[in-house]
Design a protein around this motif. Structure first.
Motif, PDB file in Angstrom:
ATOM      1  N   SER A   3       0.687  -0.696  -0.135  1.00 36.11           N
ATOM      2  CA  SER A   3      -0.435  -0.434   0.371  1.00 36.11           C
ATOM      3  C   SER A   3       0.906   0.879   0.112  1.00 36.11           C
ATOM      4  O   SER A   3       1.671   1.244   0.900  1.00 36.11           O
ATOM      5  CB  SER A   3      -0.404  -0.284   1.164  1.00 36.11           C
ATOM      6  OG  SER A   3      -1.593   1.338   1.091  1.00 36.11           O
ATOM      7  N   LEU A   5       1.466   4.878   1.021  1.00 28.17           N
ATOM      8  CA  LEU A   5       1.017   5.425   2.162  1.00 28.17           C
ATOM      9  C   LEU A   5       1.064   6.708   1.646  1.00 28.17           C
ATOM     10  O   LEU A   5       0.977   8.216   2.236  1.00 28.17           O
ATOM     11  CB  LEU A   5       1.930   4.913   3.602  1.00 28.17           C
ATOM     12  CG  LEU A   5       1.251   4.290   4.349  1.00 28.17           C
ATOM     13  CD1 LEU A   5       2.005   4.027   5.987  1.00 28.17           C
ATOM     14  CD2 LEU A   5      -0.481   3.629   4.210  1.00 28.17           C
ATOM     15  N   GLU A   8      -1.433   8.942   0.287  1.00 30.38           N
ATOM     16  CA  GLU A   8      -2.169   9.324   1.327  1.00 30.38           C
ATOM     17  C   GLU A   8      -1.716  10.388   1.922  1.00 30.38           C
ATOM     18  O   GLU A   8      -2.663  11.348   2.056  1.00 30.38           O
ATOM     19  CB  GLU A   8      -2.116   7.826   2.212  1.00 30.38           C
ATOM     20  CG  GLU A   8      -3.159   6.393   1.559  1.00 30.38           C
ATOM     21  CD  GLU A   8      -3.153   5.763   2.386  1.00 30.38           C
ATOM     22  OE1 GLU A   8      -3.396   5.791   3.433  1.00 30.38           O
ATOM     23  OE2 GLU A   8      -3.334   4.790   1.780  1.00 30.38           O
ATOM     24  N   ASP A   9      -0.395  10.692   2.266  1.00 32.22           N
ATOM     25  CA  ASP A   9       0.049  12.025   2.530  1.00 32.22           C
ATOM     26  C   ASP A   9       1.087  11.885   2.816  1.00 32.22           C
ATOM     27  O   ASP A   9       2.314  11.330   3.090  1.00 32.22           O
ATOM     28  CB  ASP A   9      -0.005  11.491   4.507  1.00 32.22           C
ATOM     29  CG  ASP A   9       0.230  12.933   5.103  1.00 32.22           C
ATOM     30  OD1 ASP A   9       0.689  14.006   4.401  1.00 32.22           O
ATOM     31  OD2 ASP A   9      -0.045  12.513   6.463  1.00 32.22           O
ATOM     32  N   ARG A  12       3.869  12.544   5.917  1.00 32.50           N
ATOM     33  CA  ARG A  12       3.951  11.509   7.022  1.00 32.50           C
ATOM     34  C   ARG A  12       5.269  11.286   7.260  1.00 32.50           C
ATOM     35  O   ARG A  12       6.259  10.965   6.016  1.00 32.50           O
ATOM     36  CB  ARG A  12       2.637  10.558   6.777  1.00 32.50           C
ATOM     37  CG  ARG A  12       3.321   9.767   7.703  1.00 32.50           C
ATOM     38  CD  ARG A  12       1.919   8.454   7.830  1.00 32.50           C
ATOM     39  NE  ARG A  12       1.597   7.641   8.595  1.00 32.50           N
ATOM     40  CZ  ARG A  12       0.959   6.785   9.557  1.00 32.50           C
ATOM     41  NH1 ARG A  12       0.083   6.241   8.394  1.00 32.50           N
ATOM     42  NH2 ARG A  12       0.930   5.914  10.146  1.00 32.50           N
ATOM     43  N   ALA A  15       5.433   5.777   9.413  1.00 30.77           N
ATOM     44  CA  ALA A  15       4.140   4.918   9.929  1.00 30.77           C
ATOM     45  C   ALA A  15       5.266   3.173  10.533  1.00 30.77           C
ATOM     46  O   ALA A  15       5.977   2.814   9.815  1.00 30.77           O
ATOM     47  CB  ALA A  15       4.152   5.104   8.681  1.00 30.77           C
ATOM     48  N   ALA A  17       5.105  -1.000   9.849  1.00 29.50           N
ATOM     49  CA  ALA A  17       4.653  -0.967   8.268  1.00 29.50           C
ATOM     50  C   ALA A  17       5.497  -2.725   9.147  1.00 29.50           C
ATOM     51  O   ALA A  17       5.856  -3.788  10.267  1.00 29.50           O
ATOM     52  CB  ALA A  17       5.317  -1.195   7.251  1.00 29.50           C
ATOM     53  N   GLN A  32       2.601  -2.095   3.793  1.00 21.48           N
ATOM     54  CA  GLN A  32       2.792  -0.332   3.373  1.00 21.48           C
ATOM     55  C   GLN A  32       3.802  -0.045   3.553  1.00 21.48           C
ATOM     56  O   GLN A  32       5.082   0.028   4.403  1.00 21.48           O
ATOM     57  CB  GLN A  32       1.915  -0.271   4.053  1.00 21.48           C
ATOM     58  CG  GLN A  32       1.901  -0.412   5.614  1.00 21.48           C
ATOM     59  CD  GLN A  32       0.950   0.303   6.825  1.00 21.48           C
ATOM     60  OE1 GLN A  32      -0.501   0.827   5.936  1.00 21.48           O
ATOM     61  NE2 GLN A  32       0.752   0.617   8.114  1.00 21.48           N
ATOM     62  N   LEU A  34       6.045   3.988   3.142  1.00 23.59           N
ATOM     63  CA  LEU A  34       6.421   5.507   3.210  1.00 23.59           C
ATOM     64  C   LEU A  34       6.905   5.752   2.147  1.00 23.59           C
ATOM     65  O   LEU A  34       7.000   6.820   1.674  1.00 23.59           O
ATOM     66  CB  LEU A  34       6.932   6.211   5.054  1.00 23.59           C
ATOM     67  CG  LEU A  34       5.881   6.791   5.332  1.00 23.59           C
ATOM     68  CD1 LEU A  34       6.977   6.964   6.653  1.00 23.59           C
ATOM     69  CD2 LEU A  34       4.045   7.098   4.935  1.00 23.59           C
TER      70      LEU A  34
END
Length: 239
Positions: A3, A5, A8-9, A12, A15, A17, A32, A34
């Motif tokens: 995914s 990330l 999405e942002d 960020r 995060a 994972a 996921q 970043l």
């Protein structure tokens, strides 16, 4: 598949994972990510992964032949095991530089409204290649036009369309050398401006600042001839 990330942002910085795969060459795949993977002229993110009892420096991020996002550890680093729960920590200052430059290059394609044949991004500068027979006469005027768009602090937003909608609007694609990724059924668009004043709209999978004011002052650098119909225009962040 991992995914993304970062879509999405883009702001960020950390995060959680889970490690889903360690490749034959030591590449790390997460559930996921970043970390942005190298594509479209934007370099892959660097940073580190931290887990209970260890950490590893990430030298770059790429996509494998199947399109999976792969974090490439620095040479000699210890690797987490498959299934390990990790914390992602990206090199934020480097990412922010890429975001500022990437959005600035979209603005460059506005003030030079010609087809783009290539481009690249770094932390403090970037360049676009244009299908341009003769160079611009006034670099200072181009720089001023860019800085007006920056000073206007225009919003930078995303939306999605289907591949069929893109096919019906081929003028959205400015880049002749890189086409938007297909196969997922939808295409991400980056818009600069709003309903009252839209200055740019084009397909893009990269990371961007939220407003043009975050780019800071810009300067057009050298312009090089790259073939009979091609000119390379360099763009620099000045602060």
């Amino acid at each position: 598949m991992t995914s993304p990330l970062f879509l999405e942002d883009a702001y960020r910085r950390t995060a959680p994972a889970r490690v889903t795969e360690i490749g034959a060459q030591g590449g790390i795949v997460l559930d996921q990510s970043l970390f942005y993977a190298t594509s479209g002229g934007q370099p892959g993110d660097t940073g580190r992964l931290i887990w209970d009892g260890g950490e590893t420096a990430i030298a770059t991020t790429v996509k494998d032949e199947n399109g999976a996002i792969v974090l490439v550890p620095a040479e000699g680093e210890t690797l987490p095991g498959v299934g390990a729960e990790v914390t992602q920590d990206i090199d934020w200052e480097r990412r922010l530089g890429h975001m500022r430059v990437h959005t600035a290059l979209h603005l460059l394609s506005v003030v030079i409204p010609l087809s783009v044949t290539g481009g690249s991004i770094s932390e403090s500068k970037g360049r676009l290649d244009f299908d341009m027979e003769t160079p611009p006469e006034d670099k200072e005027a181009l720089s001023e036009a860019l800085n007006r768009l920056v000073a206007d602090d225009l919003p930078v937003t995303e939306s999605w369309i289907t591949e069929e909608e893109l096919d019906a609007n081929p003028g959205l694609v400015k880049t002749m050398s890189v086409q938007p990724p297909r196969g997922a059924g939808r295409i991400r668009l980056i818009r600069i401006g709003d309903a009252e004043r839209q200055v740019d709209l084009q397909p893009c999978g990269g990371t961007h600042v939220a407003r043009t004011g975050e780019i800071g002052r810009l300067r057009i650098g050298k312009i090089e001839k790259k073939g009979a119909q091609n000119r390379r225009v360099y763009l620099h962040l000045e602060d």
